[in-house]
Design a protein around this motif. Sequence first.
Motif, PDB file in Angstrom:
ATOM      1  N   GLY A   1       0.818  -1.203   0.000  1.00 16.20           N
ATOM      2  CA  GLY A   1       0.000   0.000   0.000  1.00 16.20           C
ATOM      3  C   GLY A   1       0.855   1.257   0.000  1.00 16.20           C
ATOM      4  N   CYS A   2       2.023   1.200   0.684  1.00 18.26           N
ATOM      5  CA  CYS A   2       2.855   2.395   0.725  1.00 18.26           C
ATOM      6  C   CYS A   2       3.838   2.379  -0.417  1.00 18.26           C
ATOM      7  CB  CYS A   2       3.580   2.516   2.059  1.00 18.26           C
ATOM      8  SG  CYS A   2       4.259   0.981   2.699  1.00 18.26           S
ATOM      9  N   SER A   3       3.427   2.808  -1.567  1.00 26.49           N
ATOM     10  CA  SER A   3       4.322   2.718  -2.718  1.00 26.49           C
ATOM     11  C   SER A   3       4.786   4.079  -3.200  1.00 26.49           C
ATOM     12  CB  SER A   3       3.656   1.975  -3.855  1.00 26.49           C
ATOM     13  OG  SER A   3       2.386   2.518  -4.113  1.00 26.49           O
TER      14      SER A   3
ATOM     15  N   LEU B   1      12.853 -15.189  -7.254  1.00 31.95           N
ATOM     16  CA  LEU B   1      13.298 -14.459  -6.069  1.00 31.95           C
ATOM     17  C   LEU B   1      13.659 -13.014  -6.416  1.00 31.95           C
ATOM     18  CD1 LEU B   1      14.158 -14.458  -3.089  1.00 31.95           C
ATOM     19  CD2 LEU B   1      16.425 -15.181  -3.851  1.00 31.95           C
ATOM     20  N   THR B   2      14.520 -12.837  -7.422  1.00 30.99           N
ATOM     21  CA  THR B   2      14.934 -11.473  -7.777  1.00 30.99           C
ATOM     22  C   THR B   2      13.756 -10.681  -8.324  1.00 30.99           C
ATOM     23  OG1 THR B   2      15.665 -12.337  -9.906  1.00 30.99           O
ATOM     24  CG2 THR B   2      17.345 -12.017  -8.218  1.00 30.99           C
ATOM     25  N   GLY B   3      12.876 -11.348  -9.038  1.00 30.49           N
ATOM     26  CA  GLY B   3      11.704 -10.657  -9.569  1.00 30.49           C
ATOM     27  C   GLY B   3      10.797 -10.155  -8.460  1.00 30.49           C
ATOM     28  N   THR B   4      10.620 -10.993  -7.439  1.00 28.76           N
ATOM     29  CA  THR B   4       9.778 -10.575  -6.312  1.00 28.76           C
ATOM     30  C   THR B   4      10.379  -9.365  -5.608  1.00 28.76           C
ATOM     31  OG1 THR B   4       9.044 -12.842  -5.995  1.00 28.76           O
ATOM     32  CG2 THR B   4       8.696 -11.331  -4.167  1.00 28.76           C
ATOM     33  N   ILE B   5      11.696  -9.380  -5.447  1.00 26.04           N
ATOM     34  CA  ILE B   5      12.340  -8.228  -4.832  1.00 26.04           C
ATOM     35  C   ILE B   5      12.094  -6.978  -5.671  1.00 26.04           C
ATOM     36  CG2 ILE B   5      14.581  -7.197  -4.282  1.00 26.04           C
ATOM     37  CD1 ILE B   5      15.548 -10.012  -3.543  1.00 26.04           C
ATOM     38  N   TYR B   6      12.322  -7.103  -6.971  1.00 23.30           N
ATOM     39  CA  TYR B   6      12.216  -5.929  -7.842  1.00 23.30           C
ATOM     40  C   TYR B   6      10.776  -5.446  -7.983  1.00 23.30           C
ATOM     41  CZ  TYR B   6      13.621  -2.754 -11.556  1.00 23.30           C
ATOM     42  OH  TYR B   6      13.890  -1.630 -12.289  1.00 23.30           O
ATOM     43  N   LEU B   7       9.804  -6.366  -7.790  1.00 18.67           N
ATOM     44  CA  LEU B   7       8.394  -5.966  -7.806  1.00 18.67           C
ATOM     45  C   LEU B   7       8.146  -4.819  -6.831  1.00 18.67           C
ATOM     46  CD1 LEU B   7       6.170  -9.184  -7.785  1.00 18.67           C
ATOM     47  CD2 LEU B   7       6.095  -7.345  -9.438  1.00 18.67           C
ATOM     48  N   PHE B   8       8.893  -4.830  -5.732  1.00 21.42           N
ATOM     49  CA  PHE B   8       8.682  -3.828  -4.699  1.00 21.42           C
ATOM     50  C   PHE B   8       9.742  -2.744  -4.770  1.00 21.42           C
ATOM     51  CE2 PHE B   8       5.094  -5.636  -2.712  1.00 21.42           C
ATOM     52  CZ  PHE B   8       5.193  -6.990  -2.955  1.00 21.42           C
ATOM     53  N   LYS B   9      10.186  -2.433  -5.969  1.00 20.46           N
ATOM     54  CA  LYS B   9      11.179  -1.365  -6.151  1.00 20.46           C
ATOM     55  C   LYS B   9      10.707  -0.052  -5.542  1.00 20.46           C
ATOM     56  CE  LYS B   9      13.942   0.909  -9.667  1.00 20.46           C
ATOM     57  NZ  LYS B   9      13.683   1.910 -10.669  1.00 20.46           N
ATOM     58  N   PRO B  10       9.476   0.396  -5.778  1.00 19.45           N
ATOM     59  CA  PRO B  10       9.091   1.692  -5.179  1.00 19.45           C
ATOM     60  C   PRO B  10       9.178   1.663  -3.651  1.00 19.45           C
ATOM     61  CG  PRO B  10       7.493   1.015  -6.824  1.00 19.45           C
ATOM     62  CD  PRO B  10       8.395  -0.153  -6.612  1.00 19.45           C
ATOM     63  N   GLN B  11       8.632   0.598  -3.046  1.00 20.19           N
ATOM     64  CA  GLN B  11       8.672   0.540  -1.586  1.00 20.19           C
ATOM     65  C   GLN B  11      10.092   0.376  -1.078  1.00 20.19           C
ATOM     66  OE1 GLN B  11       6.631  -1.180  -3.540  1.00 20.19           O
ATOM     67  NE2 GLN B  11       4.569  -1.246  -2.690  1.00 20.19           N
ATOM     68  N   GLY B  12      10.850  -0.482  -1.768  1.00 18.23           N
ATOM     69  CA  GLY B  12      12.228  -0.745  -1.326  1.00 18.23           C
ATOM     70  C   GLY B  12      13.072   0.513  -1.356  1.00 18.23           C
TER      71      GLY B  12
ATOM     72  N   ALA C   1      12.035   3.593  -1.438  1.00 16.91           N
ATOM     73  CA  ALA C   1      11.523   4.568  -0.477  1.00 16.91           C
ATOM     74  C   ALA C   1      12.063   4.264   0.912  1.00 16.91           C
ATOM     75  CB  ALA C   1       9.995   4.559  -0.478  1.00 16.91           C
ATOM     76  N   ALA C   2      12.124   2.986   1.267  1.00 18.74           N
ATOM     77  CA  ALA C   2      12.648   2.614   2.581  1.00 18.74           C
ATOM     78  C   ALA C   2      14.142   2.927   2.678  1.00 18.74           C
ATOM     79  CB  ALA C   2      12.401   1.130   2.846  1.00 18.74           C
ATOM     80  N   ILE C   3      14.887   2.594   1.617  1.00 20.56           N
ATOM     81  CA  ILE C   3      16.339   2.837   1.638  1.00 20.56           C
ATOM     82  C   ILE C   3      16.631   4.328   1.754  1.00 20.56           C
ATOM     83  CG2 ILE C   3      18.419   2.732   0.203  1.00 20.56           C
ATOM     84  CD1 ILE C   3      17.327   0.085  -0.914  1.00 20.56           C
ATOM     85  N   ASP C   4      15.802   5.147   1.083  1.00 16.78           N
ATOM     86  CA  ASP C   4      16.076   6.588   1.057  1.00 16.78           C
ATOM     87  C   ASP C   4      15.271   7.348   2.087  1.00 16.78           C
ATOM     88  OD1 ASP C   4      16.538   6.809  -2.559  1.00 16.78           O
ATOM     89  OD2 ASP C   4      17.948   6.449  -0.925  1.00 16.78           O
ATOM     90  N   ALA C   5      14.606   6.630   2.999  1.00 13.44           N
ATOM     91  CA  ALA C   5      13.725   7.302   3.963  1.00 13.44           C
ATOM     92  C   ALA C   5      14.461   8.373   4.751  1.00 13.44           C
ATOM     93  CB  ALA C   5      13.117   6.273   4.913  1.00 13.44           C
ATOM     94  N   LYS C   6      15.753   8.130   5.052  1.00 15.13           N
ATOM     95  CA  LYS C   6      16.461   9.106   5.887  1.00 15.13           C
ATOM     96  C   LYS C   6      16.806  10.374   5.128  1.00 15.13           C
ATOM     97  CE  LYS C   6      20.500   6.436   6.482  1.00 15.13           C
ATOM     98  NZ  LYS C   6      20.836   5.574   5.345  1.00 15.13           N
ATOM     99  N   TYR C   7      16.545  10.373   3.807  1.00 16.62           N
ATOM    100  CA  TYR C   7      16.823  11.591   3.049  1.00 16.62           C
ATOM    101  C   TYR C   7      15.545  12.339   2.719  1.00 16.62           C
ATOM    102  CZ  TYR C   7      21.068   8.912   2.623  1.00 16.62           C
ATOM    103  OH  TYR C   7      22.174   8.153   2.909  1.00 16.62           O
TER     104      TYR C   7
END
Lengths: 172, 455
Positions: free
Chosen positions: A16-18, B50-61, B63-69
Amino acid sequence: MKYGTFALCFLVLISGCSDPSEVPVTKTGIEVSDARIRLPLNGVTTSAAYVSLTNHDDVAVEIVSASSNIAKTLELHEHKTNGNGMMEMRQVDSFAIAPHETLVLAPMGKHIMLFEVQGRAKAGDIGHITLNTKSGAKVEIDANFVENPNLAAAPNNHDKKSSSGHENHSDN
Amino acid sequence: MANQSSKNDVQLQSQHQIKNERQGRLYRMLWRWHFYAGLVCIPFILLLSLTGTIYLFKPQGEAAIDAKYQNLTLNHAPRSASAIANAAIAAVPGSTLRFYQMPTSESQAIRVMVAKRKVETLVYVRPDNLEVVKIVPKNGRFMAIAHDIHGELLMGKTGSLFVEAAACWAIVMVVTGLYLWWPRNASGLGGLIYPRKGKLFMRDLHAVTGVWVSFFALFLLLTGLPWTEVWGDSFKAVRRITHTSAVKQDWTLSRAEEARILADETGGANHMQTNPNYLAGLDDIVASARKERLAYPVEVAPPNNRNKHWVVRSQSQNRMQRVNIEYDSQTGLELNRERFEDRHIIDKITGIGISVHEGQLFGWFNQFLGVLTAVGLCTLSVSAFIMWRRRAPDGALGAPPAIPDQKIGAGIAILIIAFAIFLPVLGVMLVIIAAIETLILRHLPPARKWLGLTA
């Protein structure tokens, strides 16, 4: 089975948080962005200021004049193609911003002309400009001085700029 | 009378028997292909799932990695875009600006991509004091690595070929698998849409999962083809020949292609135009781009060797939202813009296919379907492996035994040729396999026996 359901719920939740876009906020008044004053070219004290103004209100706004602490006179100007097909610059009385519209002052279009820019500004300094509207309200702008692209920019110019962030800026 | 009818019965019966025998032979042959292809495919399917599932969540991933910026407390009004870009360039001495990424909020660090020789680096700059808070090579970002493993196993062109081969054989597996699953003498839906308990559970789990994910798996495989080396290049060539080309390809390129384009665009002298007045600068283009409110992420790219004008492009993973706007390098005025609707129909179809493949066309449900498909593919792989280890006898590979005197009928032969043409890598591998079998394996009876090739 329980783990499966839990994993499924987790996936649904985090997906949901995209979108990293900003959460929409209702704004009012005139929003100012990309305010900049071009550094005068060598030997010249005139320059131009550009800014984007977004009118978040339901009534139109008319900018009728401008003043600043860093230049003696400010005028509202625009570029128009004249009868001969040539671009020419001339002063106008006002800039109108329709409700919920954005007015973009840009090269080759509308801009604020600054005459007799004071002091020796450098890139990164801030110049304060006040826009006066017909209704009496004022729009305060803190504009960044930016390098003038017409200075035949070569890559070397960029190297002179430091990223240390210790820039002076003139007070308002 | 009785004799005549019983003779008919016998004729009918033997016709029936011949048909059954032919079907049985076809079944066995396709099952053997399914088995051999599966052995090769399984590791790749697991890795790509496996890699596809990870990349599916590129926006969320990301966003999480860059959250501190994000959500920084700024001590100062934001600096100009040109000052920020200059700070990024200064952080990588000798680099030039590739693009300035439009921020989505006022309180985030600005991303600027710079390039030096063939290397692109992403620099994060605070907008208030121009402090550089993060520097990461473009290809070193977490999701970029996942993407690179998924597309080319971190092995460049060779890796891409392996992935393409595995994808081709996976298509064969889905098609043969569907044939194997097809109900012939079924009583009830057990083993068709849900697994039965007991001895047949693993076989049913495999078959039932297969039929449920087959459409989605085929969709993923087919929409992945434009990315591949051989099929992708052939697709481009076919479009050139049929005059249905796009001007520029829209989906991501291999690392090699990206490097070549980077060299093309930034090699040689960096010539900025000189013009007496009103040359547009980065700040002017950024102001124009900000007004357009294009879909995230929006890149502002300066003129270079290849593109004489400024380009503002939305690189949204939902390709239907993508827009390219060109601004004149002198005046900064808009020259033209290309939206999704303006593109060639083939590009629109592949664009939508790619967006669905990446899980970014219709929100979280798209990502969810992708995850389901990946889980299904992993289930298929694991159940297949378990069945294989259970059934394989000592001293042999464990392939389903061949039926003697197997011939390939005309219909199957045509299908094989059609597949080989549509999937060139498959075609080449079939030729190589046939060559190995006739030239080498024929002289190695023990190998043939172990592999299960002999009838």
